[in-house]
Design an enzyme around this catalytic site. Structure first.
Site, PDB file in Angstrom:
ATOM      1  N   ASP A  80       0.824  -1.216   0.000  1.00  0.00           N
ATOM      2  CA  ASP A  80       0.000   0.000   0.000  1.00  0.00           C
ATOM      3  C   ASP A  80       0.854   1.261   0.000  1.00  0.00           C
ATOM      4  O   ASP A  80       0.538   2.237  -0.680  1.00  0.00           O
ATOM      5  CB  ASP A  80      -0.901   0.023   1.229  1.00  0.00           C
ATOM      6  CG  ASP A  80      -2.103  -0.879   1.093  1.00  0.00           C
ATOM      7  OD1 ASP A  80      -3.221  -0.386   1.288  1.00  0.00           O
ATOM      8  OD2 ASP A  80      -1.923  -2.070   0.804  1.00  0.00           O
ATOM      9  N   CYS A 121       0.804  -7.502   5.405  1.00  0.00           N
ATOM     10  CA  CYS A 121       0.365  -6.157   5.056  1.00  0.00           C
ATOM     11  C   CYS A 121      -1.110  -6.059   4.718  1.00  0.00           C
ATOM     12  O   CYS A 121      -1.853  -7.033   4.759  1.00  0.00           O
ATOM     13  CB  CYS A 121       1.262  -5.605   3.963  1.00  0.00           C
ATOM     14  SG  CYS A 121       2.937  -5.309   4.595  1.00  0.00           S
ATOM     15  N   ASP A 122      -1.514  -4.860   4.350  1.00  0.00           N
ATOM     16  CA  ASP A 122      -2.885  -4.380   4.464  1.00  0.00           C
ATOM     17  C   ASP A 122      -3.968  -5.308   3.918  1.00  0.00           C
ATOM     18  O   ASP A 122      -4.912  -5.658   4.611  1.00  0.00           O
ATOM     19  CB  ASP A 122      -3.013  -3.022   3.765  1.00  0.00           C
ATOM     20  CG  ASP A 122      -2.148  -1.962   4.412  1.00  0.00           C
ATOM     21  OD1 ASP A 122      -1.024  -2.293   4.807  1.00  0.00           O
ATOM     22  OD2 ASP A 122      -2.576  -0.812   4.496  1.00  0.00           O
ATOM     23  N   LYS A 123      -3.889  -5.691   2.664  1.00  0.00           N
ATOM     24  CA  LYS A 123      -4.958  -6.494   2.064  1.00  0.00           C
ATOM     25  C   LYS A 123      -4.622  -7.978   2.079  1.00  0.00           C
ATOM     26  O   LYS A 123      -5.503  -8.819   1.860  1.00  0.00           O
ATOM     27  CB  LYS A 123      -5.213  -6.041   0.618  1.00  0.00           C
ATOM     28  CG  LYS A 123      -5.406  -4.541   0.464  1.00  0.00           C
ATOM     29  CD  LYS A 123      -6.472  -3.987   1.382  1.00  0.00           C
ATOM     30  CE  LYS A 123      -6.487  -2.472   1.374  1.00  0.00           C
ATOM     31  NZ  LYS A 123      -5.359  -1.850   2.073  1.00  0.00           N
ATOM     32  N   CYS A 199       4.640  -1.526   8.650  1.00  0.00           N
ATOM     33  CA  CYS A 199       4.834  -0.177   9.189  1.00  0.00           C
ATOM     34  C   CYS A 199       5.040  -0.172  10.708  1.00  0.00           C
ATOM     35  O   CYS A 199       4.521  -1.037  11.410  1.00  0.00           O
ATOM     36  CB  CYS A 199       3.635   0.688   8.857  1.00  0.00           C
ATOM     37  SG  CYS A 199       3.252   0.746   7.102  1.00  0.00           S
ATOM     38  N   SER A 474      -6.032   5.790   4.703  1.00  0.00           N
ATOM     39  CA  SER A 474      -5.006   4.888   5.226  1.00  0.00           C
ATOM     40  C   SER A 474      -5.147   4.784   6.737  1.00  0.00           C
ATOM     41  O   SER A 474      -5.614   5.718   7.400  1.00  0.00           O
ATOM     42  CB  SER A 474      -3.621   5.435   4.872  1.00  0.00           C
ATOM     43  OG  SER A 474      -2.623   4.797   5.620  1.00  0.00           O
TER      44      SER A 474
END
Length: 561
Positions: A80, A121-123, A199, A474
């Site tokens: 992302d 991570c995100d997805k 992150c 985000s």
């Protein structure tokens, strides 16, 4: 013992399949054991996934040590952070369904017995959990861990001594307004991300890893171990052993991913101040698990729990601080009076057993229910004539003086249009910036308005301007913002009818988002010209079949009953 691979490995009928395995070097002894998939989303683009090849080795060793035979396959994992602020962001959310589909296809084609899912991570995390819920096989999730934070004590906008890469985009606004020098900006580029890992702040990636643990799909204490710590490898090995415990006990994913477990996760999300994207992803996991959970449920459950852990962007602390304070077991211990402790987990034990000995080691980082950061929940669902199906915001990341915001609308038909105005310093304090045509269908792909919000914060307009959109934000965003406005503009939702100058009222604590202009209700009866969908490739397919963000922006995978 759950062992469906036997269906295609029994001799002599399935000797052809055994021969194919043997061509890879597998032995008769190995083919007698449960065949366990190690689903690896490693690549050398996304820093949160850079260490996964190393971790899969430990997972495979754990599986072998506990009596299983590991096999490995890969899936995609987009970053992302690298896709922010350009057309690549339209491709990010749609990868979630691709990942779930890839896993389903491989698991079903080869009749594998269980799976250990590795992502960060995100997805990727929700995509893997969706696959687990859809397939209902024994499954364990392992994440790669957060990066160590950068350090910056002087002029730290978060108020502590840690920073994350998201400070760079925020600082671009400062650079453009000459409140930061070029050398200072370059120092951030070189020092904000000192190691591999997801992150360092509580964005969507770390939020979803925390929620995977909270719902019981990861080993206790594993979600926030830094990527570069040796304990991360030990957890990978133990996760390999854990999948065999589930196999031997016949415990499948839907015995862990239950409505009660998702409610626990929502409460933890509120307590840690998790990402707004957790709403989309939790609803999507519930959909795949055939669990009755709505956007309204998410809002009402969140209101039961205040914000207890002030992590960036909703406070000064990084994931490293949260890990050192006790992590998810510690915060669940704080919440045990409001959690369902009878839920099953991947340890083969109930939640109550897993958190029995958990302790909070830093009460500034993980607070008591009696001493919250704020009494507001981490996530709030707003409704009104602008969002009759709901909208999502994050009180923990909004300055107190902006929790109520009323101002004239300045309408942008796309993120690109808004960014041009912001970069040209044309945005005025007091305005409500409306960015539309960025929903799941209209984007298509529901991109994040990350860059716009970060630039406004860097220009000292984060609490002086409110950004509302049918797109997303985000997990690292802070300031005054509301996303996921439903219905979206592309399906003639009310946001499509907003005009420049319309007075818009956002009341986060009151749960409302309204257009106050007297003629707005009459305007909604008019027929308007919508932008033409010019997308191609997978985005064209996606835009035609994806559901509303209020339903998790899922692609239907079954007939509705």
């Amino acid at each position: 013992m759950f062992h469906r691979s036997k269906d295609i490995l029994n001799q002599p009928e399935w000797s052809n399949v055994r021969a194919l395995y043997k061509s890879n070097g597998f032995t008769d002894e190995e083919l007698e054991k449960p065949i366990i998939a190690v689903v690896n989303s490693f690549n050398t683009i996304c820093p949160g996934h850079y260490n996964l090849n190393n971790l899969t080795q430990y997972v495979r060793e754990g599986i072998r040590a506990a009596g299983g035979t590991p096999v490995e396959f890969g899936t995609i994992a987009a970053c992302d952070g690298m896709a922010m602020g350009h057309k690549g962001m339209r491709h990010i959310l749609p990868t979630r369904e691709l990942i779930a589909n890839d896993i389903e296809m491989m698991m079903e084609a080869h009749r594998l017995d269980g799976m250990v899912l590795l992502g960060s991570c995100d997805k990727i995390v929700p995509g893997m959990l969706m696959a687990a819920a859809r397939l209902d096989l024994p499954a364990v999730f392992v994440n790669g861990g957060p990066t160590l934070p950068g350090r910056m004590k002087e002029n730290n906008p978060y108020g502590g001594e840690h920073i994350d890469h998201s400070i760079i985009q925020q600082s671009l606004g400062s650079l453009n307004t000459n409140t930061m020098s070029w050398d200072q900006y370059m120092w951030l580029e070189d020092n904000a991300c000192p190691t591999i890992g997801s992150c360092a702040m509580l964005g969507t990636a770390n939020t979803m890893c925390c929620l995977a643990e909270a719902m019981g799909m990861s080993l206790p204490g594993s979600a926030v171990i830094p990527a570069v710590y040796s304990h991360r490898m030990a957890v990978a090995f133990q996760s390999g052993k854990a999948i065999m415990t589930l196999i031997n006990k016949g415990i499948k994913a839907r015995q862990i991913i239950t409505r009660e477990a998702l409610i626990n996760a929502i409460k933890v999300n509120s307590a840690i101040g998790g990402s707004t994207n957790a709403v989309l992803h939790t609803l999507a996991i519930a959909y795949e698990g055939e669990i009755d959970l709505t956007l309204e449920d998410f809002g009402s459950i969140s209101r039961e729990v205040p914000h207890l852990s002030p992590m960036i962007p909703g406070g000064p602390y990084a994931l490293l601080d949260f890990y050192e304070a006790g992590g998810i077991p510690a915060i669940m211990k704080q919440l045990e009076t409001v959690l369902d402790l009878d839920t099953m987990t991947v340890t083969g034990h109930k939640l109550q057993e897993n958190i029995k000995h958990a302790k909070v080691l830093n009460k500034d980082v993980i607070r008591d229910l009696s001493n919250p950061v704020t009494t507001s929940s981490g996530i709030a669902i707003l409704k009104g004539n602008l969002a009759p199906e709901g909208a999502v915001t994050k009180p923990s990341a909004i300055p107190k003086d902006a929790l109520k915001f009323t101002g004239p609308a300045v309408v942008f038909e796309s993120e690109k249009e808004a960014l041009e105005e912001i970069a040209a310093n044309k945005v005025k304090a007091g305005n409500v910036l409306v960015i539309r045509n960025e929903g799941p269908k209209g984007g298509p792909g529901m991109p994040e308005m990350y860059k716009a919000m970060k630039m406004l914060v860097g220009m000292n307009l984060g609490s002086k301007v409110c950004v509302i959109t049918d797109g997303r934000f985000s997990g690292s965003n802070n300031g005054c913002f509301v996303g996921h406005i439903c219905p979206e503009a592309a399906v003639e939702g009310p946001i499509a009818y907003v005009k420049n100058g319309d007075v818009i009222s956002v009341d986060v604590e009151g749960g409302s988002i309204e257009v106050l202009s007297e003629d707005f209700e009459d305007r909604l009866k008019e027929k308007i010209q919508l932008p033409k969908n010019k997308s191609k490739g997978y985005l064209h397919v996606y835009s035609n079949i994806v559901t509303s963000a209020s339903r998790g922006a899922v692609i239907p995978t079954r007939e509705e009953s």
